[in-house]
Enzyme design. Sequence first.
Site, mmCIF file in Angstrom:
data_model
loop_
_atom_site.group_PDB
_atom_site.id
_atom_site.type_symbol
_atom_site.label_atom_id
_atom_site.label_comp_id
_atom_site.label_asym_id
_atom_site.label_seq_id
_atom_site.Cartn_x
_atom_site.Cartn_y
_atom_site.Cartn_z
ATOM 1 N N ARG A 242 0.824 -1.204 0.000
ATOM 2 C CA ARG A 242 0.000 0.000 0.000
ATOM 3 C C ARG A 242 0.862 1.260 0.000
ATOM 4 O O ARG A 242 0.530 2.245 -0.664
ATOM 5 C CB ARG A 242 -0.926 0.007 1.221
ATOM 6 C CG ARG A 242 -2.028 -1.037 1.168
ATOM 7 C CD ARG A 242 -3.023 -0.838 2.283
ATOM 8 N NE ARG A 242 -3.674 0.466 2.180
ATOM 9 C CZ ARG A 242 -4.385 1.007 3.162
ATOM 10 N NH1 ARG A 242 -4.524 0.379 4.312
ATOM 11 N NH2 ARG A 242 -4.960 2.188 2.996
ATOM 12 N N GLY B 180 -16.559 11.428 -0.978
ATOM 13 C CA GLY B 180 -15.973 10.119 -1.230
ATOM 14 C C GLY B 180 -15.999 9.178 -0.054
ATOM 15 O O GLY B 180 -15.102 8.353 0.100
ATOM 16 N N ASN C 117 -20.283 12.414 -3.828
ATOM 17 C CA ASN C 117 -19.879 11.011 -3.878
ATOM 18 C C ASN C 117 -20.161 10.462 -5.267
ATOM 19 O O ASN C 117 -20.883 11.062 -6.053
ATOM 20 C CB ASN C 117 -20.664 10.209 -2.835
ATOM 21 C CG ASN C 117 -19.851 9.104 -2.194
ATOM 22 O OD1 ASN C 117 -18.785 8.738 -2.692
ATOM 23 N ND2 ASN C 117 -20.351 8.571 -1.094
ATOM 24 N N LEU C 118 -19.578 9.317 -5.552
ATOM 25 C CA LEU C 118 -19.866 8.665 -6.823
ATOM 26 C C LEU C 118 -21.280 8.106 -6.830
ATOM 27 O O LEU C 118 -21.955 8.087 -7.863
ATOM 28 C CB LEU C 118 -18.843 7.554 -7.078
ATOM 29 C CG LEU C 118 -18.771 6.991 -8.495
ATOM 30 C CD1 LEU C 118 -18.416 8.080 -9.502
ATOM 31 C CD2 LEU C 118 -17.733 5.872 -8.561
ATOM 32 N N ALA C 119 -21.750 7.662 -5.666
ATOM 33 C CA ALA C 119 -23.100 7.120 -5.494
ATOM 34 C C ALA C 119 -23.528 7.405 -4.063
ATOM 35 O O ALA C 119 -22.691 7.703 -3.205
ATOM 36 C CB ALA C 119 -23.113 5.618 -5.774
ATOM 37 N N HIS D 96 -7.456 8.570 10.883
ATOM 38 C CA HIS D 96 -7.074 7.155 10.855
ATOM 39 C C HIS D 96 -5.569 6.966 10.694
ATOM 40 O O HIS D 96 -5.107 5.887 10.334
ATOM 41 C CB HIS D 96 -7.824 6.424 9.740
ATOM 42 C CG HIS D 96 -9.290 6.302 10.006
ATOM 43 N ND1 HIS D 96 -10.213 6.013 9.027
ATOM 44 C CD2 HIS D 96 -10.004 6.431 11.157
ATOM 45 C CE1 HIS D 96 -11.425 5.974 9.555
ATOM 46 N NE2 HIS D 96 -11.322 6.227 10.846
#
Length: 247
Positions: free
Chosen positions: A55, A175, A201-203, A108
């Site tokens: 990552r 997002g 957001n995308l959805a 986070h």
Amino acid sequence: MNVFVLTGAGISAESGLGTFRDPGGLWRRFDPMRLATPEAFAEAPEEVHAFYNLRRQGVRAAVPNAAHAALARLEAGLTARGGRLFLCTQNVDDLHERAGARAVIHMHGELMRARCTACGAGRPWADDLAVDTACPACGRRGGMRPDVVWFGEVPLHLDAIAEALDDSDLFVAIGTSGAVYPAAGFVARARAAGIPTHEINLAPSDTAGLFMKATYGPATQAVPDFVDGLLREVGGEISGEISGWTP
């Protein structure tokens, strides 16, 4: 005007960094309980390091996109007008900073940092980690870990986040899945305080029904358009009320 922006993995997706819960996301391909808990690190540190090294390589290769740049521009624009952007991210990448944002709260943690479990010292870290990596502060080997918040650990900066959210004139989530708490609860807190809320957001997210406004589409298009419009409105702000918003 004070704006609180919460960002999630969706803002970095167009930079090539994977999301987590979407089809094909990281937690659909990898078991978080084996890779993202203190217990996993204690039982299989080599496997955990291999996952986070991969990552980290992805973050190093990624480039900030137009959405990251737009938020940096929003920060500068609000500051110039006597306001503030509180940019709180669930992301552990550094793309906001590399796009020019000057004050980013990583609730986070940060993948490009490492922390020693023995002495607690943390520091910037762009290279791979291994079980035999020595802590630069105390010299102990075996205790260096990614400075990120794993499942079962408490997110960072919660007091500062709560204070900034309560002091905001607008809450925007960009997002985010709306599935991870406590971040998923921010919109409810904002609504309870009478703060206008906007989802980009995308959805629709899991908490989409709590947002007063929503814009759905690619972040690289939706976020710059939103920032342009907001800065125009802030320029015409009257008596602390934002044009077009009714809590």
